[in-house]
Design a protein around this motif. Structure first.
Motif, PDB file in Angstrom:
ATOM      1  N   UNK A   1       0.774  -1.232   0.093  1.00  0.00           N
ATOM      2  CA  UNK A   1      -0.062  -0.147  -0.058  1.00  0.00           C
ATOM      3  C   UNK A   1       0.725   1.244   0.058  1.00  0.00           C
ATOM      4  N   UNK A   2       1.579   1.601  -1.019  1.00  0.00           N
ATOM      5  CA  UNK A   2       2.501   2.738  -1.063  1.00  0.00           C
ATOM      6  C   UNK A   2       1.773   3.770  -1.273  1.00  0.00           C
ATOM      7  N   UNK A   3       0.504   3.889  -1.462  1.00  0.00           N
ATOM      8  CA  UNK A   3      -0.312   5.101  -1.723  1.00  0.00           C
ATOM      9  C   UNK A   3      -1.019   5.450  -0.229  1.00  0.00           C
ATOM     10  N   UNK A   4      -1.055   4.410   0.423  1.00  0.00           N
ATOM     11  CA  UNK A   4      -1.759   4.645   1.531  1.00  0.00           C
ATOM     12  C   UNK A   4      -1.201   5.994   2.738  1.00  0.00           C
ATOM     13  N   UNK A   5      -2.208   6.754   3.266  1.00  0.00           N
ATOM     14  CA  UNK A   5      -1.835   7.842   4.206  1.00  0.00           C
ATOM     15  C   UNK A   5      -1.821   7.175   5.669  1.00  0.00           C
ATOM     16  N   UNK A   6      -2.137   6.033   5.764  1.00  0.00           N
ATOM     17  CA  UNK A   6      -2.334   5.224   7.236  1.00  0.00           C
ATOM     18  C   UNK A   6      -0.845   5.549   7.827  1.00  0.00           C
ATOM     19  N   UNK A   7      -1.062   5.394   9.429  1.00  0.00           N
ATOM     20  CA  UNK A   7       0.089   5.525  10.227  1.00  0.00           C
ATOM     21  C   UNK A   7       1.351   4.590  10.054  1.00  0.00           C
TER      22      UNK A   7
ATOM     23  N   UNK B   1       3.247   5.726   6.888  1.00  0.00           N
ATOM     24  CA  UNK B   1       4.028   6.917   6.905  1.00  0.00           C
ATOM     25  C   UNK B   1       4.956   6.817   8.001  1.00  0.00           C
ATOM     26  N   UNK B   2       5.034   5.967   8.835  1.00  0.00           N
ATOM     27  CA  UNK B   2       5.842   5.702  10.071  1.00  0.00           C
ATOM     28  C   UNK B   2       7.325   5.154   9.535  1.00  0.00           C
ATOM     29  N   UNK B   3       7.323   4.677   8.219  1.00  0.00           N
ATOM     30  CA  UNK B   3       8.534   4.152   7.507  1.00  0.00           C
ATOM     31  C   UNK B   3       9.509   5.471   7.209  1.00  0.00           C
ATOM     32  N   UNK B   4       8.726   6.629   7.134  1.00  0.00           N
ATOM     33  CA  UNK B   4       9.535   7.849   6.677  1.00  0.00           C
ATOM     34  C   UNK B   4       9.953   8.658   8.080  1.00  0.00           C
ATOM     35  N   UNK B   5       9.207   8.288   8.992  1.00  0.00           N
ATOM     36  CA  UNK B   5       9.402   9.026  10.405  1.00  0.00           C
ATOM     37  C   UNK B   5      10.604   8.321  11.043  1.00  0.00           C
TER      38      UNK B   5
ATOM     39  N   UNK C   1      -0.839  13.533   7.480  1.00  0.00           N
ATOM     40  CA  UNK C   1      -2.036  14.404   6.726  1.00  0.00           C
ATOM     41  C   UNK C   1      -3.251  13.533   6.686  1.00  0.00           C
ATOM     42  N   UNK C   2      -4.333  14.327   6.332  1.00  0.00           N
ATOM     43  CA  UNK C   2      -5.539  13.480   6.168  1.00  0.00           C
ATOM     44  C   UNK C   2      -5.742  12.699   4.544  1.00  0.00           C
ATOM     45  N   UNK C   3      -4.895  13.055   3.784  1.00  0.00           N
ATOM     46  CA  UNK C   3      -4.933  12.677   2.494  1.00  0.00           C
ATOM     47  C   UNK C   3      -3.660  12.900   1.817  1.00  0.00           C
ATOM     48  N   UNK C   4      -3.232  12.093   0.625  1.00  0.00           N
ATOM     49  CA  UNK C   4      -2.192  11.999  -0.108  1.00  0.00           C
ATOM     50  C   UNK C   4      -2.262  13.537  -0.891  1.00  0.00           C
TER      51      UNK C   4
END
Length: 343
Positions: free
Chosen positions: A11-17, A20-24, A100-103
């Protein structure tokens, strides 16, 4: 890291936590405090300094009419916007781990950061070309570089920067194209990142070429004035000012290259090789150097530009007189007498 790779593939286009944690990449509290402190200090100083530069330029009729200072004001505006957008987005994402809420919202913020930093670099290019024409063709400078053409060039510059920066939001992203995503920025296509890096390298190459020519001509002028010390006039005075401003802008360029080189090197490396967590953390800290560049630029103007430095001294003198006037007011005197009676 394997979990992040597996999740990104699914799911590379997902904005779920989880995605996105992979980039934090900041894993410890000390790293987050360090990033927040650096962003707070650099961001605050950057906003204050660039706002002051803009005020000094546009409050003086002598500076706001000159194309050279019009280009410098564009640079100050770009650095001001970069500090506001970058600090708020960067700290919220890496320190507070807010998503964010969306891509589209994420790409909108990324486009704002990209626009401001690209406009900062492009403004330096216009300033370099301005100095190039001023020293190469001094007799035709006022005919070639006018206020109208300067504002037109800035309009084209900002339009180009906005269009280039928001291409991922308009569709050039790895989600819409189902292509390889960048390991440094969510949803960003690797081909777009490569194109943006090429654009930056072209801009840097043009700036370096322009300033190399400016320095060569400046060296010639200094040697000529050394041999003909008797000839002192308006043209020589103006030439000295051009040489001084050229040296100032070379200092700006040097700081720009030193601050941006680590980030560009890691971006290029990420296109051809996989990044580990350590390199991602290094990239996060190196990104602060871009903010440092925006903070250093106004300091160089204040130290090297005689007109801005004179305006700054006048501003501080007025501020000191106002403080003295407020201390000498009847209210201040009565308060002082009351405190003396009580003691």
């Amino acid at each position: 890291m394997d979990i992040c790779k597996m999740y990104e593939n699914n799911s590379k286009c997902s904005v779920n936590t989880k995605h996105m944690e992979c980039f934090m990449v900041l894993s410890t509290q000390a790293q987050k405090i360090s990033i927040a402190t650096l962003c707070g200090i650099f961001g605050t100083l950057c906003i204050f300094e660039n706002s002051l530069v803009l005020y000094l330029i546009f409050s003086s009729p002598g500076t706001r009419r000159k194309p050279s200072y019009i280009f410098i004001s564009s640079l100050a505006l770009a650095d001001l916007l970069a500090s506001i957008i970058f600090v708020s987005s960067f700290v919220n994402f890496h320190v507070f781990n807010e998503t964010d809420s969306s891509k589209e919202m994420f790409l909108l913020k990324l486009g704002g950061v990209n626009t401001s930093f690209t406009a900062s670099l492009s403004s330096l290019l216009l300033t370099a070309l301005d100095r190039y024409i001023s020293i190469s063709r001094p007799s035709e400078y006022k005919l070639l570089v006018t206020r109208k053409r300067a504002w037109a060039a800035l309009g084209v510059l900002w339009a180009m920067c906005v269009t280039t920066a928001f291409l991922p939001l308009l569709g050039w992203n790895c989600c819409m194209l189902d292509s390889t995503c960048s390991e440094l920025f969510p949803f960003v296509d690797n081909n777009y990142l490569s194109s943006w890096i090429c654009l930056v390298m072209v801009l840097l190459g043009c700036i370096v070429y322009a300033y190399a020519h400016v320095l060569w001509r400046a060296h010639q002028h200094v040697a000529y004035m050394g041999k003909h010390q008797v000839q002192v006039g308006k043209q020589n005075t103006r030439m000295r000012m051009d040489v001084m401003l050229a040296k100032t802008l070379v200092m700006v360029l040097t700081v720009l290259v030193l601050c941006w080189s680590p980030v560009l090197v890691l971006m290029i490396y990420s296109i051809f090789a996989k990044l580990n967590n350590h390199l991602r953390k290094v990239f996060a800290f190196c990104s602060i150097l871009c903010l440092l560049n925006s903070m250093v630029n106004p300091i160089i103007y204040a130290l090297r530009s005689k007109e801005l430095y004179s305006s700054l001294r006048v501003l501080f003198s007025q501020f000191r007189r106002q403080l003295r006037a407020s201390d000498d007011s009847p209210e201040a005197e009565s308060a002082h007498k009351s405190s003396m009676i009580e003691t």
